[in-house]
Design a protein around this motif. Structure first.
Motif, PDB file in Angstrom:
ATOM      1  N   GLY A   1       0.811  -1.212   0.000  1.00  0.00           N
ATOM      2  CA  GLY A   1       0.000   0.000   0.000  1.00  0.00           C
ATOM      3  C   GLY A   1       0.840   1.255   0.000  1.00  0.00           C
ATOM      4  N   GLU A   2       2.039   1.156   0.571  1.00  0.00           N
ATOM      5  CA  GLU A   2       2.971   2.286   0.601  1.00  0.00           C
ATOM      6  C   GLU A   2       3.836   2.348  -0.661  1.00  0.00           C
ATOM      7  OE1 GLU A   2       3.599   2.239   5.484  1.00  0.00           O
ATOM      8  OE2 GLU A   2       5.031   1.235   4.154  1.00  0.00           O
ATOM      9  N   GLN A   3       3.526   1.473  -1.633  1.00  0.00           N
ATOM     10  CA  GLN A   3       4.246   1.410  -2.921  1.00  0.00           C
ATOM     11  C   GLN A   3       5.707   0.981  -2.753  1.00  0.00           C
ATOM     12  OE1 GLN A   3       2.258   1.737  -5.628  1.00  0.00           O
ATOM     13  NE2 GLN A   3       0.660   2.050  -4.101  1.00  0.00           N
ATOM     14  N   LYS A   4       5.971   0.099  -1.799  1.00  0.00           N
ATOM     15  CA  LYS A   4       7.319  -0.438  -1.583  1.00  0.00           C
ATOM     16  C   LYS A   4       7.343  -1.900  -2.043  1.00  0.00           C
ATOM     17  CE  LYS A   4       8.109   2.530   2.463  1.00  0.00           C
ATOM     18  NZ  LYS A   4       8.365   2.550   3.943  1.00  0.00           N
ATOM     19  N   GLN A   5       7.055  -2.116  -3.331  1.00  0.00           N
ATOM     20  CA  GLN A   5       6.891  -3.474  -3.841  1.00  0.00           C
ATOM     21  C   GLN A   5       8.162  -4.311  -3.719  1.00  0.00           C
ATOM     22  OE1 GLN A   5       5.736  -0.772  -5.370  1.00  0.00           O
ATOM     23  NE2 GLN A   5       3.608  -1.101  -6.013  1.00  0.00           N
ATOM     24  N   LYS A   6       9.300  -3.744  -4.066  1.00  0.00           N
ATOM     25  CA  LYS A   6      10.549  -4.507  -4.039  1.00  0.00           C
ATOM     26  C   LYS A   6      10.856  -4.987  -2.619  1.00  0.00           C
ATOM     27  CE  LYS A   6      15.464  -4.198  -5.281  1.00  0.00           C
ATOM     28  NZ  LYS A   6      15.999  -4.528  -3.929  1.00  0.00           N
ATOM     29  N   GLU A   7      10.698  -4.093  -1.674  1.00  0.00           N
ATOM     30  CA  GLU A   7      10.967  -4.444  -0.282  1.00  0.00           C
ATOM     31  C   GLU A   7       9.981  -5.505   0.206  1.00  0.00           C
ATOM     32  OE1 GLU A   7      11.219  -1.947   3.864  1.00  0.00           O
ATOM     33  OE2 GLU A   7      11.873  -0.945   2.013  1.00  0.00           O
ATOM     34  N   ALA A   8       8.735  -5.388  -0.212  1.00  0.00           N
ATOM     35  CA  ALA A   8       7.717  -6.356   0.194  1.00  0.00           C
ATOM     36  C   ALA A   8       8.050  -7.757  -0.318  1.00  0.00           C
ATOM     37  CB  ALA A   8       6.345  -5.922  -0.318  1.00  0.00           C
ATOM     38  N   ARG A   9       8.542  -7.858  -1.543  1.00  0.00           N
ATOM     39  CA  ARG A   9       8.879  -9.165  -2.125  1.00  0.00           C
ATOM     40  C   ARG A   9      10.105  -9.775  -1.450  1.00  0.00           C
ATOM     41  NH1 ARG A   9       7.734  -6.310  -7.779  1.00  0.00           N
ATOM     42  NH2 ARG A   9       5.488  -6.726  -7.914  1.00  0.00           N
ATOM     43  N   GLU A  10      11.049  -8.937  -1.080  1.00  0.00           N
ATOM     44  CA  GLU A  10      12.218  -9.429  -0.348  1.00  0.00           C
ATOM     45  C   GLU A  10      11.791  -9.996   1.010  1.00  0.00           C
ATOM     46  OE1 GLU A  10      15.507  -6.223  -2.132  1.00  0.00           O
ATOM     47  OE2 GLU A  10      14.580  -5.922  -0.166  1.00  0.00           O
ATOM     48  N   ASP A  11      10.897  -9.288   1.677  1.00  0.00           N
ATOM     49  CA  ASP A  11      10.401  -9.749   2.982  1.00  0.00           C
ATOM     50  C   ASP A  11       9.584 -11.036   2.837  1.00  0.00           C
ATOM     51  OD1 ASP A  11      11.566  -7.513   4.065  1.00  0.00           O
ATOM     52  OD2 ASP A  11       9.709  -6.355   4.174  1.00  0.00           O
ATOM     53  N   PHE A  12       8.803 -11.121   1.772  1.00  0.00           N
ATOM     54  CA  PHE A  12       8.002 -12.315   1.496  1.00  0.00           C
ATOM     55  C   PHE A  12       8.893 -13.546   1.355  1.00  0.00           C
ATOM     56  CE2 PHE A  12       6.607 -14.928  -2.210  1.00  0.00           C
ATOM     57  CZ  PHE A  12       5.591 -15.635  -1.581  1.00  0.00           C
TER      58      PHE A  12
END
Length: 443
Positions: free
Chosen positions: A83-94
């Motif tokens: 939602g905060e538009q931090k897609q790359k970081e979200a995928r790394e965390d996933f």
């Protein structure tokens, strides 16, 4: 992107149900897994073996508790970043959190086999029941890692707007479980151990599909080079600790209920509790499925700071939960005898115990849905502390109080009343928390 368009649509009942209905169906089918085991075990082996499934439940719930914590907490953290538009970081965390699940699964498998004999040896069970317990759990532990991955991928597929795929996996796993239960128990005479293997293979369907989908770079959430951020793991654990607490203390309370039933009635009482637990879990899966389905929406709107949508989503959800509650209560009362007769014949002493118990325990369904939703909502809003307070109070503190007092005063009737009274107390606390934090989250 397709997923982003879905979150940008107006908050209407129809759009909410597009997220929620697949997860409700998924949760219902997931509740079938152990229920089907019980159905085949009680009819093909006997109610003595059925009691063994409930006696292994506290150990199994430890596995479920950890996976639920990582799944719900991780989903909240990751979707907030989306939602905060931090897609790359979200995928790394996933990717990182999926690896954590694998490591945790290995550790739990080793611990399970190491402690199994000690756990069942301390319960004072008959040799027959103890043997059933060991046979069931030893096979179940083989699937610890797939079970952990199943819970995680189910939620991550929902968050990636692949709720239909998650549903298909759950339905397929449920059907596979039913077929394999018949094959392993009815045809191959593998006994209660066959039931555990059938359940594990059913769970594995979602785990395998999740791995394949997450390997596709076109998926909203897909595997990438992980970033080992311990703060992300801590945040996921904190956000998901309420759901973990709910599941974990269910194991403790199950042990208390089993102990009380063994004292007042014997192993027949444990079998009756098992039947009623199946019915309550089935009904509760409707609320759990709904809460899981809208959790990514709550997290996304909160991260986006779209409080208008957040408020409408919460308001509509409370109405949906109220309707589901009324329907499940009426259905449970009306279908008590047919439901119980599936597991025990009328000439079996377990039958009358379960009939009486279900009619009393059904009262809890007036409140369970609201309590599950309140706790899940605060998890989705990244307030793991409040969610944990609600979940821990509901599933442990209030149940502990009622289990210590009511059976001592009312005997077996007190055991049945413990759950409705505890859920009523939890309802009061949930309302207080929703009112207290209404201004802060603007729902």
């Amino acid at each position: 992107m397709e997923n982003e368009n879905a979150y940008n649509k107006p908050v209407t009942l129809g759009n909410i149900l597009k997220f929620a209905v697949p997860t409700i169906a998924m949760a219902v089918f997931m509740s079938f897994y152990t229920m089907v085991d019980g159905l085949f075990v009680s009819n093909l082996i006997g109610t003595t073996a059925l009691s063994a499934i409930n006696l292994t439940a506290p150990v199994i719930q430890v596995i479920t508790a950890i996976s639920t914590m990582l799944a719900t907490g991780g989903s909240a953290v990751i979707m907030k970043k989306m939602g905060e538009q931090k897609q790359k970081e979200a995928r790394e965390d996933f990717t990182f959190l999926i690896l954590v699940n694998v490591v945790v699964g290995l550790v739990m498998t080793v611990l399970g086999y190491s402690l199994m004999e000690t756990i069942f040896g301390s319960m004072g069970l008959s040799p027959e029941v103890a043997g059933y317990c060991t046979s069931y759990l030893s096979r179940y532990l083989l699937f610890t890692i797939p079970i952990l991955l199943m819970n995680n991928f189910a939620l991550y597929m929902i968050a990636s707007e692949k709720a239909t795929l998650s549903l298909i996996c759950s339905v397929t796993g449920g059907v596979l479980n039913i077929v394999l239960d018949y094959v392993f128990i009815g045809l191959l005479d593998m006994g209660i151990g066959g039931a555990a293997i059938a359940t594990g293979l059913g769970y594995s369907v979602t785990a395998v599909v999740g791995l394949v989908v997450s390997g596709n770079k076109q998926s909203l959430l897909h595997f990438t080079r992980p970033a080992f951020r311990l703060r992300v793991l801590a945040s996921a654990a904190t956000n998901g600790c309420s759901e973990m607490a709910t599941t974990l203390v269910m194991g403790i309370i199950t042990m208390m209920i089993n102990g009380a039933m063994l004292y007042y009635v014997g192993e027949d009482g444990v079998a009756a509790v098992t039947i009623i637990t199946y019915i309550l879990v089935f009904a509760s899966s409707l609320y759990t499925g709904y809460s899981y389905g809208i959790a990514p929406m709550l997290s996304y709107y909160y991260g986006e700071e779209n409080y208008g949508k957040l408020k409408k989503l919460v308001s509509t959800s409370l109405k949906v939960i109220a309707v589901i509650s009324l329907v499940t209560v009426a259905a449970s009362f009306a279908a008590t005898k047919p439901l119980v007769s599936i597991f025990a014949r009328p000439d079996n002493p377990v039958y009358d115990l379960a009939i009486t118990g279900n009619r009393i325990c059904t009262l809890a369904l007036f409140f369970i849905g609201f309590n599950i939703f309140a706790s899940g909502m605060f998890t989705a809003l990244s307030n793991g502390i409040v969610s944990a307070i609600l979940a821990f109070s509901r599933s442990f503190v209030f149940m502990l109080i009622t289990m210590l007092i009511l059976p001592a005063v009312l005997g077996v009737t007190g055991i049945w009343l413990a759950t409705p009274v505890a859920e009523t107390m939890a309802m009061v606390l949930s309302v207080l928390m929703l009112v207290k934090y209404r201004t802060r989250y603007q729902y």
